[in-house]
Design a protein around this motif. Sequence first.
Motif, PDB file in Angstrom:
ATOM      1  N   PHE A   1      44.155 -43.652 -63.083  1.00  0.00           N
ATOM      2  CA  PHE A   1      44.519 -44.539 -62.113  1.00  0.00           C
ATOM      3  C   PHE A   1      43.920 -45.752 -62.004  1.00  0.00           C
ATOM      4  O   PHE A   1      42.723 -45.941 -61.760  1.00  0.00           O
ATOM      5  CB  PHE A   1      44.271 -43.504 -60.875  1.00  0.00           C
ATOM      6  N   VAL A   2      44.922 -46.732 -62.091  1.00  0.00           N
ATOM      7  CA  VAL A   2      44.380 -48.092 -61.782  1.00  0.00           C
ATOM      8  C   VAL A   2      44.513 -48.746 -60.609  1.00  0.00           C
ATOM      9  O   VAL A   2      43.601 -49.360 -59.774  1.00  0.00           O
ATOM     10  CB  VAL A   2      44.974 -49.184 -62.807  1.00  0.00           C
ATOM     11  N   ARG A   3      45.586 -48.247 -59.923  1.00  0.00           N
ATOM     12  CA  ARG A   3      45.832 -48.478 -58.384  1.00  0.00           C
ATOM     13  C   ARG A   3      47.125 -47.358 -58.097  1.00  0.00           C
ATOM     14  O   ARG A   3      47.623 -46.500 -58.623  1.00  0.00           O
ATOM     15  CB  ARG A   3      46.883 -49.715 -58.495  1.00  0.00           C
ATOM     16  N   PRO A   4      46.933 -47.154 -56.588  1.00  0.00           N
ATOM     17  CA  PRO A   4      47.747 -46.111 -55.910  1.00  0.00           C
ATOM     18  C   PRO A   4      49.322 -45.899 -56.407  1.00  0.00           C
ATOM     19  O   PRO A   4      49.747 -44.643 -56.577  1.00  0.00           O
ATOM     20  CB  PRO A   4      48.018 -46.315 -54.655  1.00  0.00           C
ATOM     21  N   GLU A   5      49.765 -47.062 -56.994  1.00  0.00           N
ATOM     22  CA  GLU A   5      51.117 -46.919 -57.515  1.00  0.00           C
ATOM     23  C   GLU A   5      51.258 -46.094 -58.910  1.00  0.00           C
ATOM     24  O   GLU A   5      52.188 -45.860 -59.290  1.00  0.00           O
ATOM     25  CB  GLU A   5      51.669 -48.108 -57.682  1.00  0.00           C
ATOM     26  N   ASP A   6      49.955 -45.949 -59.676  1.00  0.00           N
ATOM     27  CA  ASP A   6      50.001 -45.192 -60.710  1.00  0.00           C
ATOM     28  C   ASP A   6      50.308 -43.703 -60.487  1.00  0.00           C
ATOM     29  O   ASP A   6      50.666 -42.761 -61.621  1.00  0.00           O
ATOM     30  CB  ASP A   6      48.586 -45.316 -61.493  1.00  0.00           C
ATOM     31  N   VAL A   7      50.160 -43.204 -59.346  1.00  0.00           N
ATOM     32  CA  VAL A   7      50.053 -41.748 -58.951  1.00  0.00           C
ATOM     33  C   VAL A   7      51.556 -41.447 -58.917  1.00  0.00           C
ATOM     34  O   VAL A   7      52.360 -41.906 -58.251  1.00  0.00           O
ATOM     35  CB  VAL A   7      49.569 -41.601 -57.633  1.00  0.00           C
ATOM     36  N   ASP A   8      51.746 -40.287 -59.692  1.00  0.00           N
ATOM     37  CA  ASP A   8      53.209 -39.764 -59.580  1.00  0.00           C
ATOM     38  C   ASP A   8      53.356 -38.574 -58.283  1.00  0.00           C
ATOM     39  O   ASP A   8      54.462 -38.623 -57.698  1.00  0.00           O
ATOM     40  CB  ASP A   8      53.485 -38.872 -60.868  1.00  0.00           C
ATOM     41  N   TYR A   9      52.431 -37.916 -58.020  1.00  0.00           N
ATOM     42  CA  TYR A   9      52.362 -36.806 -57.157  1.00  0.00           C
ATOM     43  C   TYR A   9      51.090 -37.026 -56.038  1.00  0.00           C
ATOM     44  O   TYR A   9      49.888 -36.888 -56.496  1.00  0.00           O
ATOM     45  CB  TYR A   9      52.540 -35.520 -57.727  1.00  0.00           C
ATOM     46  N   TRP A  10      51.381 -36.757 -54.871  1.00  0.00           N
ATOM     47  CA  TRP A  10      50.390 -36.709 -53.823  1.00  0.00           C
ATOM     48  C   TRP A  10      50.414 -35.452 -53.160  1.00  0.00           C
ATOM     49  O   TRP A  10      51.138 -34.859 -52.833  1.00  0.00           O
ATOM     50  CB  TRP A  10      50.468 -37.779 -52.782  1.00  0.00           C
ATOM     51  N   GLY A  11      48.950 -35.241 -52.646  1.00  0.00           N
ATOM     52  CA  GLY A  11      48.955 -33.740 -52.119  1.00  0.00           C
ATOM     53  C   GLY A  11      48.752 -34.108 -50.549  1.00  0.00           C
ATOM     54  O   GLY A  11      48.689 -35.342 -50.270  1.00  0.00           O
ATOM     55  N   GLN A  12      48.665 -33.117 -49.733  1.00  0.00           N
ATOM     56  CA  GLN A  12      48.634 -33.531 -48.214  1.00  0.00           C
ATOM     57  C   GLN A  12      46.950 -33.759 -48.260  1.00  0.00           C
ATOM     58  O   GLN A  12      46.162 -33.599 -48.901  1.00  0.00           O
ATOM     59  CB  GLN A  12      48.777 -32.573 -47.433  1.00  0.00           C
ATOM     60  N   GLY A  13      46.634 -34.759 -47.250  1.00  0.00           N
ATOM     61  CA  GLY A  13      45.156 -35.170 -46.867  1.00  0.00           C
ATOM     62  C   GLY A  13      44.646 -34.054 -46.335  1.00  0.00           C
ATOM     63  O   GLY A  13      44.985 -33.214 -45.856  1.00  0.00           O
ATOM     64  N   THR A  14      43.376 -34.189 -46.576  1.00  0.00           N
ATOM     65  CA  THR A  14      42.239 -33.086 -46.190  1.00  0.00           C
ATOM     66  C   THR A  14      41.128 -33.998 -45.466  1.00  0.00           C
ATOM     67  O   THR A  14      40.703 -34.984 -46.305  1.00  0.00           O
ATOM     68  CB  THR A  14      41.826 -32.269 -47.180  1.00  0.00           C
ATOM     69  N   GLN A  15      40.804 -33.608 -44.207  1.00  0.00           N
ATOM     70  CA  GLN A  15      39.770 -34.493 -43.756  1.00  0.00           C
ATOM     71  C   GLN A  15      38.379 -33.827 -44.110  1.00  0.00           C
ATOM     72  O   GLN A  15      38.166 -32.800 -44.088  1.00  0.00           O
ATOM     73  CB  GLN A  15      39.968 -34.257 -42.050  1.00  0.00           C
ATOM     74  N   VAL A  16      37.655 -35.069 -44.289  1.00  0.00           N
ATOM     75  CA  VAL A  16      35.940 -34.821 -44.355  1.00  0.00           C
ATOM     76  C   VAL A  16      35.283 -35.658 -43.388  1.00  0.00           C
ATOM     77  O   VAL A  16      35.614 -36.728 -43.215  1.00  0.00           O
ATOM     78  CB  VAL A  16      35.543 -35.175 -45.718  1.00  0.00           C
ATOM     79  N   THR A  17      34.450 -34.961 -42.525  1.00  0.00           N
ATOM     80  CA  THR A  17      33.909 -35.431 -41.629  1.00  0.00           C
ATOM     81  C   THR A  17      32.219 -35.299 -41.788  1.00  0.00           C
ATOM     82  O   THR A  17      31.786 -34.268 -41.658  1.00  0.00           O
ATOM     83  CB  THR A  17      34.198 -34.984 -40.053  1.00  0.00           C
ATOM     84  N   VAL A  18      31.519 -36.338 -41.866  1.00  0.00           N
ATOM     85  CA  VAL A  18      30.161 -36.490 -42.138  1.00  0.00           C
ATOM     86  C   VAL A  18      29.485 -36.662 -40.949  1.00  0.00           C
ATOM     87  O   VAL A  18      29.379 -37.937 -40.445  1.00  0.00           O
ATOM     88  CB  VAL A  18      29.686 -37.241 -43.296  1.00  0.00           C
ATOM     89  N   SER A  19      28.869 -35.868 -40.101  1.00  0.00           N
ATOM     90  CA  SER A  19      28.178 -36.200 -38.727  1.00  0.00           C
ATOM     91  C   SER A  19      27.195 -35.225 -38.301  1.00  0.00           C
ATOM     92  O   SER A  19      27.287 -34.021 -38.722  1.00  0.00           O
ATOM     93  CB  SER A  19      29.474 -36.049 -37.754  1.00  0.00           C
TER      94      SER A  19
END
Length: 122
Positions: A103-121
């Motif tokens: 992956f050089v840039r996001p446009e190289d991606v063919d498939y995306w998953g749903q986002g998953t939240q990470v919270t550091v607190s």
Amino acid sequence: VQLQASGGGLVQPGGSLILSCAASGTAFTMNVMGWYRQAPGKQRELVAFITSGGSTSYGDSVKGRFTISSDNAKNTVFLQMNSLKPDDTVVYYCAARRYGLGFVRPEDVDYWGQGTQVTVSS
């Protein structure tokens, strides 16, 4: 092709989390799998990727703290996140590419998953 991510959540600073992402709906091995992350109002940022041959690459902000690995037979990628900081609090997106070397840039991606939240607190 669908990417199903899991493993996000809340963790204290200095703690660890493991994200995983499995590709389904295809008989082909994804040549590149990895993770991007995106904070509100900012561009999507590469976290790490791994090729089917085992080559890896990391974003500067996570080098030395995060480790990516994969199980090609299961089209699954893992992200071990250690020494987490509050700045790592963003949504992480699994990404896959059927062909190519990375992956050089996001446009190289063919498939995306749903986002998953990470919270550091604390």
